[in-house]
Design an enzyme around this catalytic site. Structure first.
Site, PDB file in Angstrom:
ATOM      1  NE  ARG A 196      -3.954   0.056   2.052  1.00 53.32           N
ATOM      2  CZ  ARG A 196      -4.944   0.583   2.892  1.00 53.32           C
ATOM      3  NH1 ARG A 196      -4.937   0.082   4.281  1.00 53.32           N
ATOM      4  NH2 ARG A 196      -5.869   1.425   2.524  1.00 53.32           N
ATOM      5  CD  GLN A 225     -12.123   1.394   6.154  1.00 52.89           C
ATOM      6  OE1 GLN A 225     -13.098   1.981   5.702  1.00 52.89           O
ATOM      7  NE2 GLN A 225     -11.187   1.317   5.523  1.00 52.89           N
ATOM      8  CG  ASP A 235      -3.477   6.435   6.266  1.00 50.01           C
ATOM      9  OD1 ASP A 235      -4.471   6.974   6.719  1.00 50.01           O
ATOM     10  OD2 ASP A 235      -2.978   5.409   6.621  1.00 50.01           O
ATOM     11  CE  LYS A 249      -9.966   4.653   4.660  1.00 49.38           C
ATOM     12  NZ  LYS A 249      -9.227   4.244   3.431  1.00 49.38           N
TER      13      LYS A 249
END
Ligand code: MRU
Length: 350
Positions: free
Chosen positions: A89, A196, A237, A248
């Site tokens: 990722r 999520q 992130d 996100k």
């Protein structure tokens, strides 16, 4: 906390398979680097810090059976497995941070016999996991001080225990506030397209007896207008040197709404999420995922066959919308370019 996201038991690396939550709580043994790559790619394990921890164990799994005769050939295998795991990722910098840390550590072990290095690699991965628990705890303590008793907190995606080794980042202040006897009411955005918020955040808060109300992403403005939310806390992130923050998809919109409603917008993240090599958010690589996550949400067709889809997994919130970063080394306020650099030095001078 009821669950361990990742654990080592009798030499086996196990992860809680988050694709099965909330219906099933099942651990999955990960046998090799390929299985760890797949687990990260398809979000069996996800969330920036947990991805880093998983990658560190992935390095161990990738070299544990090596029969290399000398350090040079062992090192070639290490580089191969770290390069491979780095392709799982692109956005969470914790993945690259953990792989770099493992490589630097392995170099310090070069004078030892290979079997001892293999064992030491497992120990270093375990240290990253244990440090993450302590980091989450500290973020929780610092963040809880920002939350008055009785307040409402909105969060987006899952930056809880499931996204780390234990406490989480954005949810850590809420767990600690509960321990301190405060009542915090959480509004969890469901977080399209992979839910999520609904599947993970709502689940883990309820498991911990924290009052949580699940809302669809498009309800955040309305909930803020009703004055039910006194703080927004999200994870990250990757934090660029100027404070622009990838998290996100949908986080940016929440930040704009928070500013409009004069609600503080906090980003809770470990220092390993700060990327001094990335100067602004424009340079952060944003993962794009399979269109089927949108057109066939959880199996059922929800869009016309063959429709064009754009499915970025993350967006970048410009630093101007961020009130403060809650890190394990302190709460960082603007000017971010200066203050993040000061604080992140602690993480890079080793
Ligand atoms: O695609 P995901 O589920 O890995 O995205 C997770 C997030 O965006 C989290 O908010 C972020 O990684 C921080 S986790 C402490």
């Amino acid at each position: 906390m009821p669950v361990n996201t990742i654990a080592v038991e009798e030499g086996q690396v196990k992860i809680l398979d988050q694709t099965l939550l909330p219906a099933r709580t099942e651990y999955r043994v990960i046998h090799n680097a390929e299985e760890m790559w797949e687990a990260i790619k398809i979000l069996r394990i996800r969330g920036a810090p947990a991805i880093g921890i998983a990658a560190a164990f992935g390095v161990y799994l990738g070299i544990k059976d090596s029969t290399a005769a000398d350090f040079d050939s062992f090192w070639n295998e290490v580089v191969k497995v770290t390069d491979y795991l780095a392709t799982s990722r692109p956005t969470a910098v914790n993945l690259f941070w953990a792989l770099d840390r493992m490589k630097r550590f392995i170099q310090t072990q070069k004078s030892r016999p290979i079997p001892e290095i293999q064992q030491a690699i497992l120990e270093e991965a375990t240290r990253i996991l244990e440090e993450d628990v302590a980091i989450g705890r500290r973020i929780g303590e610092l963040g809880a001080a920002l939350l008055p008793d009785g307040c409402g907190v909105l969060t987006h995606c899952n930056a809880g225990g499931l996204a780390t080794a234990r406490y989480g980042t954005a949810l850590a202040p809420i767990f600690v506030a509960k321990e301190q006897g405060k009542t915090i009411r959480v509004f969890a955005d469901e977080t399209r397209p992979l839910l999520q918020g609904a599947r993970l955040t709502a689940w883990e808060l309820r498991e911990n007896q924290i009052p949580v109300t699940l809302i669809c992403d498009n309800m955040a403005a309305s909930v803020m207008a009703k004055k039910w939310v006194q703080a927004v806390i999200v994870g990250a992130d990757r934090i660029a040197a100027n404070g622009d923050t990838a998290n996100k998809i949908g986080t940016y919109g929440v930040a704009i709404l928070a500013q409009e409603h004069k609600i503080p917008f906090y980003v809770a993240a470990p220092l390993s999420t700060i990327d001094p090599a990335t100067s602004t958010g424009a340079e952060i690589p944003i993962e794009e995922r399979d269109p089927r996550e949108i057109t066939h949400g959880f199996g059922r067709p929800t869009a016309p066959e063959g429709i064009q889809v754009y499915n970025p997994a993350f967006d970048v919130t410009p630093h101007a919308y961020i009130t403060a970063f809650i890190t394990e080394a302190g709460v960082v306020y603007p000017p971010f370019a200066e203050n993040l650099m000061k604080i992140s030095r602690q993480n890079f001078v080793q």
